[in-house]
Structure formats: C-alpha cells, structure tokens
Design an enzyme around this catalytic site. Structure first.
Site, PDB file in Angstrom:
ATOM      1  N   CYS A 107      -0.375   4.107   2.259  1.00  0.00           N
ATOM      2  CA  CYS A 107      -0.085   3.889   3.683  1.00  0.00           C
ATOM      3  C   CYS A 107       1.396   4.140   3.992  1.00  0.00           C
ATOM      4  O   CYS A 107       1.715   4.680   5.045  1.00  0.00           O
ATOM      5  CB  CYS A 107      -0.385   2.446   4.096  1.00  0.00           C
ATOM      6  SG  CYS A 107      -1.906   1.768   3.448  1.00  0.00           S
ATOM      7  N   ASP A 108       2.284   3.713   3.108  1.00  0.00           N
ATOM      8  CA  ASP A 108       3.691   3.574   3.513  1.00  0.00           C
ATOM      9  C   ASP A 108       4.707   4.424   2.743  1.00  0.00           C
ATOM     10  O   ASP A 108       5.876   4.462   3.141  1.00  0.00           O
ATOM     11  CB  ASP A 108       4.101   2.090   3.385  1.00  0.00           C
ATOM     12  CG  ASP A 108       3.268   1.203   4.301  1.00  0.00           C
ATOM     13  OD1 ASP A 108       2.875   1.684   5.377  1.00  0.00           O
ATOM     14  OD2 ASP A 108       3.003   0.045   3.941  1.00  0.00           O
ATOM     15  N   CYS A 135       0.839  -1.197   0.000  1.00  0.00           N
ATOM     16  CA  CYS A 135       0.000   0.000   0.000  1.00  0.00           C
ATOM     17  C   CYS A 135       0.877   1.252   0.000  1.00  0.00           C
ATOM     18  O   CYS A 135       1.477   1.593   1.018  1.00  0.00           O
ATOM     19  CB  CYS A 135      -0.899  -0.018   1.240  1.00  0.00           C
ATOM     20  SG  CYS A 135      -1.893   1.466   1.439  1.00  0.00           S
TER      21      CYS A 135
END
Ligand code: NAP
Length: 304
Positions: free
Chosen positions: A134-135, A131
């Site tokens: 997200c990261d 993701c």
C-alpha cells in the site's frame, strides 16, 4: 427478518452490501466501531483502480457507505456475539439484541499486530505503516525501518528496496525467523542492513515520522536513528474469534471458504481479509464482497 446480515463495514462488507441491495435483498450491515475497517487508517490510496489521485481511506469507504445507503442498506453499530441455525435461517446474537436473517456474510477483517511502543499509534498513517504494497511508493529515495524477523518482514523489506534508498531491519532476537533463502537475499542486498537484539522503544515525529529510539536488549543501550518511515510486520491477527466452533479456520485462524466465498455452513459466506487467501488488499476485498453477495442472492433464490 433480513435476507442477509453482513458483519463488518470495511471494503468487503460495504461492497457485499452494494451488490446484495442492488439484487433487491433486505440488507443490514453491523459494525462494532467506525465504517471503513483497516483502510480507514490509510492516508493515500493509489493502487485501487480508478480511485482519484487524492483518494484516502476514509474518503473511499465513505463513498462506498453512501452507495450502500443509496440502494437501501441499513447500518447498525453493534457487536456480533454468536449465531445459530434455525429452519428459517439464523438467529444472530449481538450486544444490542437479537436479529434474524436468512444468510450472513462475515467480513470482519484482520488487524496487524502492533509493536506497542510510544508514538506508534499517533504516527500511524503518518510514516508508520503496516502494508508495504500500500505505502512503499511514498518512501521513494528515503530511509525506512522494517520491524520484525519473520517471512513477511523479510519479503516486504526486499519489496521496499524498489522504493526506499535504505532499509534497516530491526529484530528483537539475534536470529531471524524467516526462511533461509530470504535471509540470504537480505544479506546480499546492499540497501538492507540488520539491527539484531533490538526493539523499538519510541517512534518520534512532529506530524510525520522523524526518528526512532531503539534499545539493545542485551546491553540496554539506547540509540536514536533518523529516518522517514517505519514498516511494522510483527504478525497479523484475523478477527475470527466470534466464529470459533461455528466456521472452519486455517492454522492461522483465517476463515476457510471456497472460490464462491462459501464457508462450511450453508448460508454463511465470508469475504475480505478474514479469509484464507494470498493477497489482502482493498481490491481483493471488494472482489470477495461482490462474489459473496451474488452467491447469497443465488442461495436465497434456490430456497424459494
Ligand atoms: P511471524 O512469522 O509470526 O513473524 C513475526 C515476527 O515479528 C517474528 O520475527 C517475531 O519475533 C516478531 N515479533 C512479534 N511480536 C513482536 C513485537 N511485539 N516486537 C517486535 N517483534 C515482534 O509473522 P509473519 O512474518 O507475518 O508470517 C506469518 C506466517 O505467514 C508465517 O507462518 C510465515 O511463514 C507465513 N508467510 C509465508 C510467506 C511465504 O512463504 N512466502 C510470506 C509471508 C508470510 P520472533 O522471531 O522473536 O518471534
């Protein structure tokens, strides 16, 4: 007889549990494995509004579970098998016996497909990510690989250019699958390079990702590339098989709902990544869970 049975204990299911139990319903959450769903593998969460800086997936979902218990939600580890309509509600078959409920909320989530190479699982959350939203922020100024040649891989590679210094897209064929316009943008971007006809044989690292071993599928030649992260985008799979023949799905097997999280069966709702939707994040999953639970409460009120 439960008022509602929630299938899945990720952020969508846990939020639905909090809202339904606060609405004075008798609630059971069933979960086949651990609490938390996909987010339980995330090592840092900084895009969930209000989460403390040191938030991680297990910590965040553990607090959601504790909130559920505070309001009286019951939990049971068992696997959902099937359900059928009765005059009262639904009979739910699980691998640990039969349950009865007036309504259900399906929150079984989705799973990223894995490459299946050595080191992938061991280093998941330690530089291996599924993701970018997200990261990506953890890879500022660093070098990463993006695995896959579809629209998701190409879009996420473009997104990663805002963070990582260098991105290598590694694709197993000599031609990308993604849209031509994305391919054009990739080619024009100096931060992105392409490694075609190549598969990742191994992800190496001692605690954190340090390098990958790549095989050229035409020559079988192996090479090792030093880098800091590996973003895998080789497709996603919704956990919707148990609902085949019961609930309507889109062409990619995600459950179809309306804006109120209602499925095609009155009394069955769906929430979170299992749904057909445009953004799959903790914040959208919790929003879905709240909407589903509020509509379950309304549904039960209307039965009276
Ligand atoms: P996808 O289109 O199925 O692409 C998956 C990619 O991963 C393909 O390039 C595939 O290679 C590769 N792959 C699969 N298994 C692999 C393995 N084991 N090892 C290495 N590579 C592997 O999946 P997606 O990109 O997630 O997209 C899913 C759907 O959503 C598609 O219909 C896509 O068009 C759509 N989507 C649309 C948009 C948009 O319109 N903006 C954005 C994202 C996604 P091959 O090419 O060789 O099969």
């Amino acid at each position: 007889m439960y008022d509602t049975i929630i299938v899945g204990a990720g952020p969508a299911g846990l939020t639905a549990g909090i809202y339904a139990a606060r609405g004075a319903l008798k609630v059971l959450i069933i979960e086949r494995g651990g609490i938390g769903g996909q987010i339980a593998t995330s090592w840092e969460i900084e895009n969930y509004p209000g989460a403390p800086a040191e938030s991680n997936g297990p910590g965040l979902t553990e607090r959601m579970r504790a909130q559920c218990e505070e309001f009286g939600v019951e939990f049971s580890t068992r696997t959902y098998l099937s359900s059928r309509k009765t005059t009262q509600g639904f009979i739910v078959e699980t691998d640990a016996g039969t349950l009865e409920t007036q309504t259900m909320i399906m929150a079984t989530g989705a799973e990223p497909k894995l490459i299946g190479c050595k080191g992938e699982l061991e280093l998941r959350g330690m530089g291996v990510s599924y993701c970018a939203t997200c990261d990506a922020n953890f890879f500022k100024g660093l070098k990463v690989a993006v695995i896959g040649g579809g629209d998701t891989a190409l879009e996420e590679a473009m997104y990663l250019t805002k963070f990582a210094k260098e991105i290598i897209i590694i694709h197993r064929r000599d031609e990308l699958r993604g849209a031509k316009i994305l391919q054009q943008r990739i080619k024009e971007n100096d931060q992105i390079s392409l490694l075609l006809d190549s598969v990742v044989e191994e992800i190496k690292g001692n605690g954190l990702v340090e390098s990958i071993v790549v095989k050229n599928v035409k020559t079988n030649e192996l090479s090792e590339i030093s880098l800091d992260g590996v973003f895998v985008f080789v497709g996603q799979k919704p956990n919707s098989e148990p609902f085949v023949g019961l609930l309507e799905r889109d062409a990619r097997d995600y459950l179809l709902t309306d804006d109120e999280m209602r499925t095609n069966i009155p009394g069955i709702f769906a929430a979170g990544d299992i749904r057909h939707k445009s953004l799959r994040q903790v914040v959208t999953a919790t929003g879905d869970g709240a909407i589903a639970a509020v509509n379950v409460i309304k549904f039960i009120e209307e039965l009276k």
